[in-house]
Design an enzyme around this catalytic site. Structure first.
Site, short mmCIF file in Angstrom:
data_model
loop_
_atom_site.label_atom_id
_atom_site.label_comp_id
_atom_site.label_asym_id
_atom_site.label_seq_id
_atom_site.Cartn_x
_atom_site.Cartn_y
_atom_site.Cartn_z
N GLU A 23 -3.26 -13.18 -14.50
CA GLU A 23 -2.34 -13.08 -13.36
C GLU A 23 -1.77 -14.43 -12.94
O GLU A 23 -0.94 -14.49 -12.03
CB GLU A 23 -3.06 -12.47 -12.16
N CYS A 52 -1.37 -3.80 -16.74
CA CYS A 52 -1.57 -2.80 -15.69
C CYS A 52 -0.67 -3.05 -14.48
O CYS A 52 -0.75 -2.34 -13.49
CB CYS A 52 -3.03 -2.76 -15.26
N ARG A 96 -11.22 -2.57 -11.54
CA ARG A 96 -11.07 -3.95 -11.09
C ARG A 96 -11.95 -4.21 -9.87
O ARG A 96 -11.95 -3.43 -8.92
CB ARG A 96 -9.61 -4.25 -10.73
N ASN A 141 2.58 -8.22 -11.49
CA ASN A 141 3.05 -8.49 -10.13
C ASN A 141 2.71 -9.92 -9.73
O ASN A 141 3.55 -10.68 -9.27
CB ASN A 141 2.41 -7.51 -9.14
N ASP A 142 1.43 -10.29 -9.91
CA ASP A 142 1.01 -11.65 -9.55
C ASP A 142 1.49 -12.68 -10.57
O ASP A 142 1.91 -13.78 -10.21
CB ASP A 142 -0.51 -11.72 -9.41
N ARG A 168 -8.34 0.41 -8.74
CA ARG A 168 -8.55 -0.64 -7.72
C ARG A 168 -9.72 -0.27 -6.81
O ARG A 168 -9.74 0.82 -6.24
CB ARG A 168 -7.30 -0.81 -6.87
N HIS A 171 0.84 -1.21 0.00
CA HIS A 171 0.00 0.00 0.00
C HIS A 171 0.86 1.25 0.00
O HIS A 171 0.63 2.19 -0.76
CB HIS A 171 -0.92 -0.02 1.22
#
Length: 778
Positions: A658, A730, A562, A682-683, A515, A420
């Site tokens: 992902e 993204c 999302r 990222n994932d 998000r 975060h």
């Protein structure tokens, strides 16, 4: 009855007595040593304002634009005035004073503490916002009770309540009146390790009243005890001041600690044994680790408060060793770990050419700034963060965003490049370093430091000359009036609605990722809890308002939103989170579309928010489903859309790629009707390479440009082009030049970059496209 005694109260009386009252009643009922007292109930407060007929005027007074400082100040003054100037009914006055007379034979000094039913829960974001008064006697008791009620309407409380979506009229407040313990020594105790949950008890102790420890006025002794064999590591601090009662006036005063006691150990081994015995009883009673406030007087130990520890990282596989050494485990900016000796040998940094490197971490948001460090260990500390200060905290939460916007820099103990703190700092344009492991213990409050967000270094002193202030929006606005024209669209990632204006100023072709989880987490309640307390309509409105703010800024440019994707450990920190599953690895668990399809009632409310936006005319909003594995997930999500009144043929929607499974199943998903596939690198990277993206020990192995990751991406783009499905990226890798070159050459439809990278990505895309054209004609 206007009051309830602590021995009449249990955890089930939360709505009547608030968080503090319920906790103290529960401890009393468990036979633990709690000072006697009673609670002026929340219903009493409500009756007071209603019978005096000030309730409607009160709630009208605070219904203001909280971003208007003068209006907010006037609202707080008027609301408090209404309460403070309304006299007590005789019957209420008599009952409170009669109850006081039964505490300590009517001559007791008492503590008068607010206990709000919504905001002062043990794990709530705003705990401690309302007033507490110590050493109160009969003469001032009624005034102090009324001041506690009035503190429900301070500027700060009104602001946060409104920002977090609480209805002012739905919040009540109880007041705890409890015999004061004239503590000789006091402090706090974590019954288990506050970060890992391991069986390590941590006790902090100082002379006098505990307010000195809680407020940070004194550096307490630190005792770290292994609960298995009770071996301990003791750090004795220099305790220069203490808080105690002035015998003449009854007021709490700060006094200097005598020289011979400043470096003397506060609690003995026997007292530690007593505290540990009580701590284990408290933890066993609640069946979860507790944060306990305690006091000792005349050799007797008293429990003053207990609340659940909400900072435990249940995904942390690194067990605590039974001792805490703030010099161990420093990260060097690349994610590797080095010893204190390694850190000290780092020498000086380049920024400004001076200043020793005192803390290292991951540079997560670029830029170099100097300023005073403000240590934030609890949300109340955010009030001391001013313009130009550097926030130093264990980890950031959505509640901290207003303070993060004021700060010039952010440093956290925990978190990785996708935490975060990292994401929000980048969007706000605030330099940041994450994953230092120990900044909150190494740095001192008010210490002037220099933060290098590129290298991940914190230097001692000021190594940067203050620059002329610029607005964050202007910093990202393209300097050239001519936008690079590209066939590949360049969009922008947005995590929080507050960043919408700054994101739109980049000239991006739209939003590739908005998000929803930050909007939901900022409510400080799980969706189920928020809906139970506030209703479905309020929950839907929160989502509509957040998405609408971004859609307005970009209209008619598309905004790809999302649906909820937050792991269970983040939900467990919220009110209502006790019902969340306990997972060994939440990143692989109950999150994304799998959570939505399991809790279709909550998912339906999310989709209803989209339905309302479409009815309002926001045809630029697109729906994106996270952590999809296969076409079955798509068919089920599509069915939920239809049930919500959304026509999948008319609205644009798609899936995140992902996992390797989704990459290999994209052809079937295209046949199921998706309009686009968006890479969450990222994932995708962590699941392809088996590298936890938030684990600093393997951070050097996290590589979005790994050949296996690129092959999956390339294959998906090729398949989607064959089925007329758009592709986009993204994940943060979309901001990297190497990834941009690869994606454009592969034929991706759009690239969504971080706010501060949009301009560079636009130019990089243009260069690659021009080269492709040149190569085709040569």
């Amino acid at each position: 009855m206007a009051v309830l005694w602590l021995d009449e109260i249990s955890a089930g009386d939360l709505e009547q007595v608030g968080g503090k009252g319920a906790s103290l009643g529960e401890l009393t009922g468990a036979g633990l040593p709690v000072p006697p007292g009673f609670v002026v109930t929340a219903g009493t407060y409500r009756s007071f304002i209603e019978e005096a007929e000030i309730d409607e005027e009160l709630f009208e007074a605070v219904d203001v634009d909280v971003d208007d400082s003068s209006a907010l100040a006037e609202a707080a003054d008027r609301a408090q005035e209404l309460i403070l100037e309304t006299p007590f009914p005789d019957e209420l006055r008599d009952e409170i004073l009669e109850s006081y007379g039964e505490v300590g034979d009517g001559e007791a000094f008492v503590a008068v503490r607010s206990s709000a039913t919504a905001e002062d829960l043990p794990d709530a974001s705003f705990a401690g916002q309302q007033e507490t008064f110590l050493n109160v006697t009969e003469e001032d008791l009624l005034d102090r009770v009324r001041e506690c009620w009035a503190s429900l309407f301070t500027q700060r409380a009104i602001y946060y309540r409104q920002e977090q979506g609480f209805d002012h009229s739905a919040v009540n407040i109880a007041v705890v009146v409890q015999q004061m313990v004239d503590a000789e020594k006091s402090g706090v105790m974590f019954t288990s390790h506050p970060s890992t949950g391991d069986p390590t008890m941590i006790i902090e102790a100082a002379w006098g009243l505990g307010e000195a420890v809680v407020s940070g006025a004194v550096s307490p002794d630190n005792y770290v005890i292994d609960r298995k064999d009770r071996s301990m590591d003791v750090t004795v601090a220099e305790k220069k001041v203490k808080h105690e009662k002035n015998e003449a006036t009854g007021q709490t005063v700060e006094r200097e600690v005598p020289e011979d006691k400043r470096t003397q150990r506060v609690i003995s081994d026997d007292e530690i044994d007593s505290l540990m015995d009580l701590g284990e009883r408290v933890e066993d009673h609640y069946d979860e680790p507790q944060d306990v406030e305690w006091a000792i007087v005349g050799g007797d130990v008293y429990m003053l408060q207990s609340r659940p520890i909400t900072t435990i990282d249940e995904d942390d596989s690194d067990a605590a060793t039974g001792s805490v050494d703030p010099t161990k485990g420093l990260t060097d900016g690349s994610g590797s770990v080095q010893t204190a000796e390694g850190t000290s040998s780092a020498g000086t940094a380049d920024a400004g050419g001076s200043g020793e490197v005192i803390v290292d971490g991951l540079g997560s948001s670029p830029g170099t700034v100097s300023g005073p460090a403000k240590i934030v260990t609890k949300l109340d500390d955010l009030a001391k963060v001013g313009e130009g200060d550097i926030i130093v905290t264990e980890m950031t939460m959505p509640d901290m965003v207003p303070a993060m916007k004021r700060a010039s820099g952010i440093i956290t103990d925990e978190g990785g490049m996708t935490s975060h703190a990292a994401i929000v700092s980048r969007e706000l344009g605030v330099p940041a370093i994450v994953g230092t492991t120990n900044a909150t213990t190494v740095l001192e409050d008010g210490q002037v430091v220099t933060l290098d967000g590129d290298k991940g270094s914190v230097l001692e002193g000021s190594a940067v000359e203050p620059e002329e202030e610029t607005e964050p929006v202007e910093e990202v606005r393209p300097q050239s009036p001519v936008k690079p024209m590209t066939a590949t669209e360049v969009k922008v990632n947005v995590s929080i609605p507050e960043a919408a204006e700054r994101a739109a100023a980049t000239g991006a072709d739209g939003v590739g990722l908005l998000r929803t989880e930050h909007m939901i987490l900022s409510l400080n309640q799980t969706p189920e809890k928020f809906i139970a307390e506030n209703g479905v309509d309020d929950y839907i409105s929160e989502l509509v308002d957040g998405i609408r703010g971004v859609a307005d800024e970009f209209y008619p440019r598309p905004v790809r939103v999302r649906t909820l994707d937050a792991p269970s450990d983040e939900f467990r920190q919220l009110e209502g989170g006790e019902d969340e599953p306990e997972e060994h690895n939440p990143m692989l668990g109950y999150r994304g579309i799998r959570r939505s399809l399991d809790r279709t009632d909550v998912f339906a409310h999310e989709l209803e928010a989209f339905h309302r936006l479409y009815e309002m005319g926001y045809d630029n909003v697109e729906i994106m489903f996270p952590l999809v594995n296969d076409a079955e997930d798509i068919y089920r999500a599509k069915s939920c859309m239809k049930e919500a009144g959304i026509d999948p043929e008319k609205r644009k929607w798609g899936a995140m790629i992902e996992t390797p499974a989704s990459a290999l199943s994209v052809e079937e998903m295209a046949e199921a009707g998706i309009d686009f596939a968006s890479f969450g690198t990222n994932d995708l990277t962590q699941y392809t390479l088996a590298v936890d993206r938030n684990n600093e020990h393997v951070a050097d192995r996290f590589d979005e440009l790994h050949p296996a990751v690129l092959r999956l991406i390339g294959d998906v783009i090729e398949t989607c082009r064959e089925h007329d499905v758009e592709t986009s990226i993204c994940g943060q890798a979309g901001s990297k030049p190497e990834m941009v070159r690869f994606l454009v050459n592969e034929g991706i439809s759009s690239i969504s970059a971080n706010i501060d990278a949009v301009r560079d990505v636009q130019h990089e895309v243009k260069r690659v496209e021009q080269k492709l054209l040149l190569d085709s004609v040569r």
